[in-house]
Design a protein around this motif. Structure first.
Motif, short mmCIF file in Angstrom:
data_model
loop_
_atom_site.label_atom_id
_atom_site.label_comp_id
_atom_site.label_asym_id
_atom_site.label_seq_id
_atom_site.Cartn_x
_atom_site.Cartn_y
_atom_site.Cartn_z
N PHE A 197 7.25 -2.88 -8.67
CA PHE A 197 7.50 -3.01 -10.11
C PHE A 197 8.29 -4.30 -10.39
N LYS A 198 9.32 -4.57 -9.60
CA LYS A 198 10.10 -5.80 -9.77
C LYS A 198 9.22 -7.03 -9.57
N SER A 199 8.35 -6.99 -8.56
CA SER A 199 7.50 -8.14 -8.27
C SER A 199 6.51 -8.40 -9.40
N VAL A 200 5.97 -7.34 -9.98
CA VAL A 200 5.03 -7.50 -11.09
C VAL A 200 5.72 -8.12 -12.30
N HIS A 242 9.96 7.76 -15.52
CA HIS A 242 10.46 8.97 -16.17
C HIS A 242 11.79 9.46 -15.60
N THR A 243 12.29 8.77 -14.59
CA THR A 243 13.58 9.18 -14.05
C THR A 243 14.69 8.82 -15.04
N PRO A 244 15.70 9.68 -15.19
CA PRO A 244 16.78 9.39 -16.16
C PRO A 244 17.55 8.10 -15.84
N GLU A 245 17.48 7.65 -14.58
CA GLU A 245 18.24 6.47 -14.19
C GLU A 245 17.51 5.17 -14.50
N PHE A 246 16.22 5.24 -14.88
CA PHE A 246 15.42 4.02 -14.98
C PHE A 246 16.01 3.02 -15.96
N LEU A 287 0.82 -1.21 0.00
CA LEU A 287 0.00 0.00 0.00
C LEU A 287 0.85 1.26 0.00
N MET A 288 2.05 1.18 0.57
CA MET A 288 2.94 2.35 0.61
C MET A 288 3.26 2.88 -0.77
N ALA A 289 3.28 1.98 -1.77
CA ALA A 289 3.64 2.39 -3.13
C ALA A 289 2.62 3.36 -3.72
N PHE A 290 1.41 3.39 -3.15
CA PHE A 290 0.34 4.26 -3.67
C PHE A 290 0.04 5.42 -2.72
N TRP A 342 -3.06 9.38 -0.07
CA TRP A 342 -3.00 8.51 -1.23
C TRP A 342 -2.62 9.34 -2.46
N VAL A 343 -1.70 8.82 -3.26
CA VAL A 343 -1.23 9.55 -4.45
C VAL A 343 -1.37 8.74 -5.72
N GLY A 344 -1.99 7.57 -5.65
CA GLY A 344 -2.20 6.76 -6.85
C GLY A 344 -0.90 6.25 -7.44
N PHE A 345 -0.73 6.46 -8.76
CA PHE A 345 0.44 5.93 -9.47
C PHE A 345 1.55 6.98 -9.64
N LYS A 346 1.56 7.95 -8.78
CA LYS A 346 2.54 9.04 -8.88
C LYS A 346 3.97 8.52 -8.81
N HIS A 347 4.25 7.59 -7.89
CA HIS A 347 5.61 7.10 -7.72
C HIS A 347 6.05 6.23 -8.91
N PHE A 348 5.10 5.50 -9.51
CA PHE A 348 5.43 4.71 -10.68
C PHE A 348 5.74 5.62 -11.87
N ASP A 349 4.97 6.69 -12.00
CA ASP A 349 5.24 7.65 -13.06
C ASP A 349 6.62 8.27 -12.89
N ARG A 350 6.97 8.58 -11.67
CA ARG A 350 8.30 9.13 -11.40
C ARG A 350 9.39 8.12 -11.75
#
Length: 283
Positions: free
Chosen positions: A258-261, A48-52, A20-23, A37-45
């Motif tokens: 993300f890794k688990s998915v 889009h991070t240059p290191e991804f 739940l922390m991921a959201f 709650w911020v939804g998918f904000k952290h996944f979007d970050r």
């Protein structure tokens, strides 16, 4: 079964609430159920991070090498041990290849530094024969080969246990019939030994794909330095650096999810593929 059930409940099932922390924009002072709650904000970050893509490439390459190099070596080693007929020698070799598994990654890294450091035994030997020093620990080109060598030396022997157990159940009459027909040792391995453990190989391969991107934090972290970070930084070390050192718990939870998915998708695809080839799969 009770100890195993308790273990999975405490260490595998209950921690799933942490997803739940991921959201959320998790704040320790507010707790998990009071944080915003911020939804998918952290996944979007993350995407889009240059290191991804650097992180994904480094993690994928090491995971791929582990799958195509380390996993087959455990099978080959198990088959070779199974072919040894002298019991005392077989037990001695088994003990020899099992022992490194019980060493911590700190000890393995320490041994690596002693052997391959700038003042290590290998470089001293190179100097003695006039070859010159090689920067094994600081060269980006050597990082992945060293990681693979460490994994093979430490865990290849331990990885043979399940295969050896499967090989112990092979009907010896099959070998006797093949020997009467004039089959060589290699022919018996190819036509009897490997087909007999094929289902075990498939199941372990599928399970391994579930942890495809889980390379382990300790080994990579101990081998990282400022020079090889470009090829050595993976999701596990990134989570530690960003999540623990910088206190971005929700963002690091999103990286872990993300890794688990990815692992879940790979298991599902591998299981479907195994069933198409006539194997049972894991479900």
């Amino acid at each position: 079964m009770l100890p195993g059930i308790i273990y999975f409940l405490i260490f595998k099932i209950w921690p799933m609430w942490g997803v739940l922390m991921a959201f959320q924009n998790y704040q320790p002072s507010l707790g998990m159920f009071s944080s915003d709650w911020v939804g998918f904000k952290h996944f979007d970050r993350l995407f889009h991070t240059p290191e991804f893509w650097t992180l994904f490439r480094n993690t994928f390459m090491l995971a791929f090498y582990s799958l195509v190099i380390y996993f087959p070596i455990t099978i080959v080693l198990a088959v070779l041990l199974n072919e040894v007929r002298h019991e005392m020698f077989k037990r001695y070799v088994q003990t020899l290849v099992y022992v490194p598994h019980f060493l911590s990654w700190v000890v393995v890294a320490g041994i690596t530094f002693l052997l391959l450091g700038s003042e290590g035994l290998i470089n001293k030997w190179n100097e003695a024969i006039g070859s010159g020093r090689v920067d094994f620990l600081y060269s980006p080109d050597w990082f992945r080969p060293l990681i693979m060598l460490q994994i093979i030396w430490k865990d290849a022997g331990w990885g043979t246990i399940i295969f050896l157990a499967a090989l112990a159940g092979v009907n010896v009459q099959l070998y006797e019939a093949a020997r009467i027909d004039g089959a060589s040792r290699l022919r018996m391995i190819w036509h009897i030994t490997l087909p007999s453990i094929r289902s075990v190989i498939v199941i372990l391969l599928i399970l391994r794909l579930g942890h495809f991107l889980d390379l382990g934090f300790e080994q990579i972290y101990l081998m990282l330095n400022a020079i090889n970070r470009g090829v050595g930084e993976v999701f596990d070390t990134y989570v530690y650096r960003v999540g623990i050192q910088q206190g971005q718990f929700s963002y690091s939870a999103a990286v872990g999810l993300f890794k688990s998915v990815i692992g879940l998708v790979l298991v599902w695809l591998a299981n479907r593929l195994a069933k198409k080839f006539g194997e049972e799969g894991i479900y």
